[in-house]
Design an enzyme around this catalytic site. Structure first.
Site, PDB file in Angstrom:
ATOM      1  N   LYS A  19      -4.747  -9.583  -6.119  1.00 32.71           N
ATOM      2  CA  LYS A  19      -6.027  -9.747  -5.433  1.00 32.71           C
ATOM      3  C   LYS A  19      -7.031  -8.701  -5.915  1.00 32.71           C
ATOM      4  CE  LYS A  19      -6.612  -7.440  -1.005  1.00 32.71           C
ATOM      5  NZ  LYS A  19      -7.989  -7.012  -1.023  1.00 32.71           N
TER       6      LYS A  19
ATOM      7  N   LYS B 293       0.816  -1.220   0.000  1.00 30.33           N
ATOM      8  CA  LYS B 293       0.000   0.000   0.000  1.00 30.33           C
ATOM      9  C   LYS B 293       0.846   1.264   0.000  1.00 30.33           C
ATOM     10  CE  LYS B 293      -4.416  -1.624   1.532  1.00 30.33           C
ATOM     11  NZ  LYS B 293      -5.595  -1.441   2.369  1.00 30.33           N
TER      12      LYS B 293
ATOM     13  N   LYS C 224     -10.609  -3.078  -3.435  1.00 28.48           N
ATOM     14  CA  LYS C 224     -11.403  -1.847  -3.526  1.00 28.48           C
ATOM     15  C   LYS C 224     -10.593  -0.744  -4.157  1.00 28.48           C
ATOM     16  CE  LYS C 224     -13.818  -2.226   0.895  1.00 28.48           C
ATOM     17  NZ  LYS C 224     -12.804  -2.443   1.945  1.00 28.48           N
TER      18      LYS C 224
HETATM   19  P1  ATP Z   1      -8.538  -2.062   0.565  1.00 27.89           P
HETATM   20  O1  ATP Z   1      -7.975  -2.195  -0.815  1.00 27.89           O
HETATM   21  O2  ATP Z   1      -9.049  -0.685   0.910  1.00 27.89           O
HETATM   22  O3  ATP Z   1      -7.651  -2.668   1.628  1.00 27.89           O
HETATM   23  P2  ATP Z   1     -10.018  -4.516   0.524  1.00 27.89           P
HETATM   24  O4  ATP Z   1     -10.716  -4.890  -0.699  1.00 27.89           O
HETATM   25  O5  ATP Z   1      -8.741  -5.233   0.855  1.00 27.89           O
HETATM   26  O6  ATP Z   1      -9.854  -2.934   0.530  1.00 27.89           O
HETATM   27  P3  ATP Z   1     -10.792  -4.648   3.295  1.00 27.89           P
HETATM   28  O7  ATP Z   1     -11.842  -3.789   3.899  1.00 27.89           O
HETATM   29  O8  ATP Z   1      -9.365  -4.324   3.575  1.00 27.89           O
HETATM   30  O9  ATP Z   1     -11.041  -4.697   1.720  1.00 27.89           O
HETATM   31  O10 ATP Z   1     -11.046  -6.149   3.725  1.00 27.89           O
HETATM   32  C1  ATP Z   1     -12.280  -6.613   4.243  1.00 27.89           C
HETATM   33  C2  ATP Z   1     -12.289  -8.129   4.257  1.00 27.89           C
HETATM   34  O11 ATP Z   1     -12.371  -8.612   2.914  1.00 27.89           O
HETATM   35  C3  ATP Z   1     -11.037  -8.746   4.867  1.00 27.89           C
HETATM   36  O12 ATP Z   1     -11.405  -9.898   5.616  1.00 27.89           O
HETATM   37  C4  ATP Z   1     -10.247  -9.169   3.663  1.00 27.89           C
HETATM   38  O13 ATP Z   1      -9.370 -10.259   3.939  1.00 27.89           O
HETATM   39  C5  ATP Z   1     -11.348  -9.567   2.713  1.00 27.89           C
HETATM   40  N1  ATP Z   1     -10.912  -9.464   1.332  1.00 27.89           N
HETATM   41  C6  ATP Z   1     -10.467  -8.341   0.716  1.00 27.89           C
HETATM   42  N2  ATP Z   1     -10.160  -8.602  -0.557  1.00 27.89           N
HETATM   43  C7  ATP Z   1     -10.405  -9.920  -0.748  1.00 27.89           C
HETATM   44  C8  ATP Z   1     -10.285 -10.794  -1.870  1.00 27.89           C
HETATM   45  N3  ATP Z   1      -9.839 -10.351  -3.038  1.00 27.89           N
HETATM   46  N4  ATP Z   1     -10.641 -12.090  -1.718  1.00 27.89           N
HETATM   47  C9  ATP Z   1     -11.105 -12.557  -0.527  1.00 27.89           C
HETATM   48  N5  ATP Z   1     -11.234 -11.784   0.569  1.00 27.89           N
HETATM   49  C10 ATP Z   1     -10.897 -10.483   0.462  1.00 27.89           C
HETATM   50 MG    MG Z   2      -7.601  -4.661   2.522  1.00 28.63          MG
END
Ligand code: ATP
Ligand code: MG
Length: 344
Positions: free
Chosen positions: A206, A114, A209
């Site tokens: 991965k 990040k 968001k």
């Molecule tokens: P950011 O990019 O802002 O970190 P993010 O998509 O990683 O956003 P988070 O809010 O950090 O979302 O994560 C929320 C939950 O979703 C966590 O348990 C994380 O492990 C899960 N998660 C995030 N991305 C994935 C993915 N691609 N596949 C499975 N689980 C995910």
């Molecule tokens: Mg995350």
């Protein structure tokens, strides 16, 4: 020591809730309600470790809350709230800032990803993020944490922090009548066929968001046409689907789509391949679009309905925060005794 089973997890209100969040986290949260007491948090303190527009953050907090409820989380039987309403998270995080070692945090891959190349310019909060996450879990002395695979390393750090706190303060913990250990070792629950949903544009990254390409993810707010368009354009390889799961190992994009299908259909990758092995991607993608639309459309509709009911969402968060705070305040009182603070 045996701790009462308690589930804690959270999602950041950073916009663009996606299929990875749903399959890796929120869907699992819903399932765990049947067997456990659960606390589900909208982690807004984590969100501001990278810049969030104050004009958009309230809507993002309410959107994650509405996704929780629309997916089937019962905020009366369990607890749903946003993190900043329970100040004890930040309070315990400070104590953990003084327990965790800089060397431990330096190993965290999420920070490296990040912060990118401009590490000097990343917020201190982004670096200390895992300490706050440990506090989120341990302020409730939660024992089980459903997360996606990307959070595994942070969970291990939470366990290290719990253990170091228990060791550093062992005498005081004992003298204050808390027995041998004060914090449990929280267990990650990383299970099922979609613990790491990958980007639709790049099977080695991965789904996230914060990915600048909207084509890389299925948002929970995408309509049927958008879902169909994104899946049809999703990167694949030229071969038909294999019959054996083992053959997915060298084919990240195929593995990803099969995993998504399996998770949505509540089955395994092996079962999906029994049904679709040998199919061309064009055919399999059509089946996947149908399944995605069937599963996400009701969620989408309910999220839209709830999102406009700000008064209801805010009342859920306030009620959840009050109930969460009762537990958290108890923990902090004990922690203050253990650390040696004079308090009221
Ligand atoms: P950011 O990019 O802002 O970190 P993010 O998509 O990683 O956003 P988070 O809010 O950090 O979302 O994560 C929320 C939950 O979703 C966590 O348990 C994380 O492990 C899960 N998660 C995030 N991305 C994935 C993915 N691609 N596949 C499975 N689980 C995910
Ligand atoms: Mg995350």
């Amino acid at each position: 020591m045996a701790f009462k089973h308690l589930v804690f997890s959270g999602v950041q209100p950073t916009g663009n809730l996606h299929l990875g969040n749903y399959l890796g986290a929120i869907k699992r949260f819903v399932e765990l309600q049947r067997s456990h007491d659960c606390i589900y948090c909208v982690v807004d303190l984590h969100a501001i470790t990278v810049w969030q527009d104050p004009a958009e953050l309230p809507a993002a907090i309410r959107e994650v809350t509405s996704a929780y409820i629309a997916a089937g989380i019962d905020p009366k039987a369990h607890i749903v709230f946003n993190q900043s309403q329970v100040a004890e998270h930040a309070e315990l995080a400070w104590i953990f800032n003084c327990v965790a070692r800089i060397g431990w945090l330096n190993r965290m891959t999420q920070f490296k990803e990040k912060a990118g190349k401009d590490r000097e310019n990343a917020s201190v909060g982004l670096f200390a993020y895992p300490n706050l996450m440990a506090a989120d879990i341990l302020v409730y002395r939660a024992t089980h944490v459903p997360v996606g695979d990307d959070q595994k390393q942070h969970l291990e750090l939470s366990r290290d922090i719990a253990q170091k706190f228990n060791n550093d303060f062992a005498n005081s913990i004992n003298q204050h009548g808390f027995g041998e250990v004060f914090f449990p070792q929280p267990e990650p629950l990383i299970q099922g066929p979609a613990t790491r949903v990958m980007s639709l544009r790049d099977g080695t990254k991965k789904m996230s968001k914060s990915d600048p390409s909207d084509q890389s993810r299925i948002n929970l707010t995408d309509d049927a046409d958008t879902i169909a368009h994104k899946i049809r354009r999703a990167k694949t390889d030229p071969h038909p689907l294999p019959h054996e799961e083992k053959e997915l190992e060298q084919r990240p994009e195929a593995d990803n789509l099969v995993g998504i299908y399996a998770a949505l259909a509540d089955t395994s990758k092996a079962d999906v391949l029994k049904q679709h092995g040998g199919a061309q991607f064009s055919t399999f993608k059509n089946a996947l679009v149908d399944l995605l639309v069937a599963k996400l459309a009701p969620l989408n509709a309910e999220m839209r309905r709830l999102k406009d009911d700000t008064a209801y969402i805010d009342s859920v968060l306030a009620d959840g925060a009050a109930r969460a705070q009762k537990i958290a305040a108890e923990t902090m009182k004990a922690v203050k005794d253990i650390v040696g603070f004079v308090h009221r």
